[in-house]
Scaffold this active site. Structure first.
Site, short mmCIF file in Angstrom:
data_model
loop_
_atom_site.label_atom_id
_atom_site.label_comp_id
_atom_site.label_asym_id
_atom_site.label_seq_id
_atom_site.Cartn_x
_atom_site.Cartn_y
_atom_site.Cartn_z
N ASP A 85 31.44 34.83 48.45
CA ASP A 85 30.20 34.75 49.23
C ASP A 85 29.03 35.39 48.51
O ASP A 85 27.87 35.13 48.84
CB ASP A 85 30.40 35.42 50.59
N LYS A 110 36.16 36.77 51.52
CA LYS A 110 36.82 36.97 52.81
C LYS A 110 37.73 38.20 52.80
O LYS A 110 38.44 38.44 51.83
CB LYS A 110 37.60 35.70 53.15
O1 MRU Z 1 33.70 33.46 57.09
P1 MRU Z 1 33.76 32.20 56.26
O2 MRU Z 1 34.82 31.26 56.72
O3 MRU Z 1 32.41 31.56 56.12
O4 MRU Z 1 34.17 32.75 54.83
C1 MRU Z 1 34.35 31.83 53.78
C2 MRU Z 1 34.81 32.48 52.55
O5 MRU Z 1 35.04 33.67 52.49
C3 MRU Z 1 34.90 31.62 51.33
O6 MRU Z 1 35.92 32.05 50.49
C4 MRU Z 1 33.55 31.67 50.59
O7 MRU Z 1 32.50 31.42 51.46
C5 MRU Z 1 33.52 30.70 49.48
S1 MRU Z 1 33.36 29.08 50.06
C6 MRU Z 1 33.35 28.01 48.74
#
Ligand code: MRU
Length: 377
Positions: free
Chosen positions: A242, A253
């Site tokens: 992110d 995550k």
């Molecule tokens: O909370 P989320 O489902 O939006 O988190 C998503 C993630 O952590 C992904 O690994 C990250 O956004 C990369 S997406 C290509």
């Protein structure tokens, strides 16, 4: 991606009616529903409730949100107010702020009557660029899987966390793009899918999209990865992110850090796939400076699933009234990351390497750092 015989992206515009369609990810894997959003407030709500999620996808959604705002009222005040709300809809993924800022920069110099059409075009460009970037990540990342297959002469065992696939982007995914590219090239592989409590993006979304694509996989409890690595059953781990600092610290995550520690202890390569808009050039220390989203405790205390009669049910897991905390993300220090897989190639997670491959003059200038980064470690 093909779903029920049709090609889909996760977000697409209806240019004539100036609205945007999304796949409602809160319904997956039990139902495939598409939803039309026709105001920026609806886009804002879809991001907050995670009908759309994943860093690149919420970036594209934020861009379409600004376009819908410009359509409703192209004044500076209205666009700024919508942009501010959208950018704060989820705090950790930098792509959302990046996309909103890019939209505002594009619209600011234009006369108000020209803004809606320009905004619609710019949001479409952001979405198209994401698809191209992810294809390139797939091409580069495939070589890592291919190399393991050549050496071991058996199906390559890949572990992934959360969902960094097609559903988390506009198309193809980041961490899953190399997996799809390898699978499509006929390289035998199998994916260990972390369930990814509390929202279970692995169990519900990654499992669903790998199944749609015909990739061999097994869902595992989040705590199983270390055990599998100790027993030589994981060849490499690849995750999305992110936000990545200019020094290579990776925010992803919650639970990613523990997998990176286990991989380090067991000599398993730990790769992070990212599009260049995920780099935050302004931050030096990922652990201390990246804001970590905290969501509602009910995502920890409750779970939703389908019962034997096919009905969706939300049930309580904890004692009634048990306090719970819900940290959405954690930071993996750069020293635990084997390499970053980007649209430009595979790069060590160090400041000089990242800057050399993706910094000013080397990357899309719209994303590159605007001020020299004086931080050093
Ligand atoms: O909370 P989320 O489902 O939006 O988190 C998503 C993630 O952590 C992904 O690994 C990250 O956004 C990369 S997406 C290509």
């Amino acid at each position: 991606m093909r779903v029920h015989g049709n090609d889909y992206r996760t977000i697409w515009p209806d240019d004539a009616r100036r609205r945007v369609w999304i796949i409602d990810q809160t319904c997956l894997p039990h139902a495939f529903r598409i939803v039309a959003l026709d105001t920026w407030q609806a886009v804002d709500a879809a991001i907050r409730t995670m009908q759309v999620r994943g860093a690149p996808l919420i970036g594209a959604a934020g861009a379409y949100g600004v376009a819908l705002a410009a359509n409703a009222d192209p004044s500076d005040e209205a666009i700024t107010a919508a942009g501010r709300a959208l950018a704060s809809a989820r705090p950790t993924a930098i792509n959302l702020r990046w996309a909103v800022a890019r939209m505002e920069r594009r619209l600011a110099p234009l006369p108000a009557p020209d803004r809606a059409a320009a905004a619609w075009r710019e949001a479409a460009a952001i979405a198209d660029e994401d698809v191209a970037i992810n294809r390139a990540i797939g091409t580069h990342g495939k070589t890592l899987i291919e190399a393991v297959g050549r050496r071991t002469r058996r199906a390559v065992q890949v572990l992934t966390h959360c969902n960094a696939g097609w559903l988390a982007t506009v198309d193809r995914g980041t961490a899953l793009a190399p997996i799809y590219a390898a699978h499509d090239a006929g390289i035998p592989l199998h994916v260990w899918v972390d369930e990814t409590r509390p929202r279970n993006q692995g169990a519900s979304l990654t499992a669903w999209e790998l199944q749609q694509h015909g990739v061999d996989f097994t869902v595992i409890a989040d705590n199983a990865g270390g055990h599998l690595m100790q027993h030589g059953r994981v060849d490499l781990a690849i995750v999305g992110c992110d936000r990545v600092t200019a020094h290579g610290d990776v925010c992803n995550k919650i639970g990613t850090y523990l997998k990176a520690l286990a991989a380090h202890d067991n000599g398993v390569p730990f790769y992070v796939a990212l599009p260049s808009p995920t780099i935050d050039w302004t931050i030096a220390d990922g652990v201390r400076e990246i804001p970590i989203e905290e969501r509602g405790a009910d995502e920890v205390t409750h779970i939703t699933g389908r019962d034997a009669d096919g009905a969706l049910r939300r049930v309580l897991l904890t004692p009634e009234g048990a306090p719970a905390a819900n940290y959405g993300f954690d930071v993996t220090p750069a020293r635990l990351v084997t390499a970053l897989v980007t649209e430009r190639g595979i790069v060590p997670a160090t400041a000089p390497d990242i800057r050399a491959m993706l910094g000013p003059g080397n990357a899309d200038d719209r994303n590159a750092p605007t001020t020299p980064n004086s931080h050093s470690r």
